[in-house]
Design an enzyme around this catalytic site. Sequence first.
Site, PDB file in Angstrom:
ATOM      1  CG  HIS A 105       1.767  -3.435 -15.072  1.00 26.29           C
ATOM      2  ND1 HIS A 105       0.867  -4.598 -14.995  1.00 26.29           N
ATOM      3  CD2 HIS A 105       2.622  -3.312 -15.832  1.00 26.29           C
ATOM      4  CE1 HIS A 105       1.427  -5.667 -15.265  1.00 26.29           C
ATOM      5  NE2 HIS A 105       2.454  -5.096 -16.072  1.00 26.29           N
ATOM      6  N   GLY A 164       0.555  -1.167  -0.092  1.00 22.28           N
ATOM      7  CA  GLY A 164       0.215   0.060  -0.168  1.00 22.28           C
ATOM      8  C   GLY A 164       0.846   1.638   0.216  1.00 22.28           C
ATOM      9  CB  SER A 165       4.031   1.954  -0.569  1.00 19.04           C
ATOM     10  OG  SER A 165       3.900   1.788  -1.812  1.00 19.04           O
TER      11      SER A 165
HETATM   12  C1  GRF Z   1       3.052  -1.199  -7.390  1.00 23.96           C
HETATM   13  O1  GRF Z   1       4.136  -2.071  -8.412  1.00 23.96           O
HETATM   14  C2  GRF Z   1       2.149  -1.364  -8.495  1.00 23.96           C
HETATM   15  O2  GRF Z   1       2.036  -0.543 -10.018  1.00 23.96           O
HETATM   16  C3  GRF Z   1       1.679  -2.912  -8.518  1.00 23.96           C
HETATM   17  O3  GRF Z   1       1.949  -3.357  -7.683  1.00 23.96           O
HETATM   18  C4  GRF Z   1       2.839  -2.716  -6.464  1.00 23.96           C
HETATM   19  C5  GRF Z   1       2.395  -2.113  -5.594  1.00 23.96           C
HETATM   20  O4  GRF Z   1       3.003  -1.573  -4.806  1.00 23.96           O
HETATM   21  N1  GRF Z   1       0.473  -3.177  -9.219  1.00 23.96           N
HETATM   22  P1  GRF Z   1       2.619  -0.511  -3.510  1.00 23.96           P
HETATM   23  O5  GRF Z   1       1.636  -1.907  -2.384  1.00 23.96           O
HETATM   24  O6  GRF Z   1       1.927   0.426  -3.412  1.00 23.96           O
HETATM   25  O7  GRF Z   1       3.896  -0.432  -2.320  1.00 23.96           O
END
Ligand code: GRF
Length: 189
Positions: free
Chosen positions: A104, A12-13
């Site tokens: 993505h 969820g960063s």
């Molecule tokens: C990101 O790399 C996004 O592109 C992909 O999943 C990842 C999520 O990262 N769809 P986070 O949970 O937001 O840290």
Amino acid sequence: MTRIAIFASGSGSNAERITTYFADKESVIIEIFLSNNPTAGVIERGRRLGIPTVLFDKKTFSKTNKIVDLLQNQQIDLVILAGFLWLIPENLVKAFPNKIINIHPALLPKYGGKGMWGHFVHEAVVEAGEKESGITIHFVNEHYDDGKVIFQAKCGLVSTDTPEDVARKVQALEHIHFPEVLEKIIATI
Ligand code: GRF
């Protein structure tokens, strides 16, 4: 006022980055986080950020209208997928035409589709000896990683980059660009 819901399955960063970016912008409110994963980091982030977070299971998501009802009851204008792993069912796509946006971690149409998420993407990019990778922000339809591309940004790769190195470069791009691109889209709603 634009009301936003963010779906996330993992850390969820990006959800946090988007939330803090819009925190001082009065015309945008991050209304709710939604997750399919009870152990996802996004749940703790939601607690810390004071964003109500809803957990749901596969059947509720794919076979009922409950999530659509919830989003409509909360008068959500824009749905953001930030690391959400399940296919979006037709009822949700139809309820929010051109109002669901995904990020993505690669340059679509390369390295997209079912099973292409997280480290699998970066491993495939390194395995193929790509000289660059990046991010794709796109509208969501009923197929994985298939809707109209809104924005892409690239990062250069070197031959010694590991999948973890690629992930770091890509995540830096995500955190810079995703909120700004969303702000531009919101301005057109
Ligand atoms: C990101 O790399 C996004 O592109 C992909 O999943 C990842 C999520 O990262 N769809 P986070 O949970 O937001 O840290």
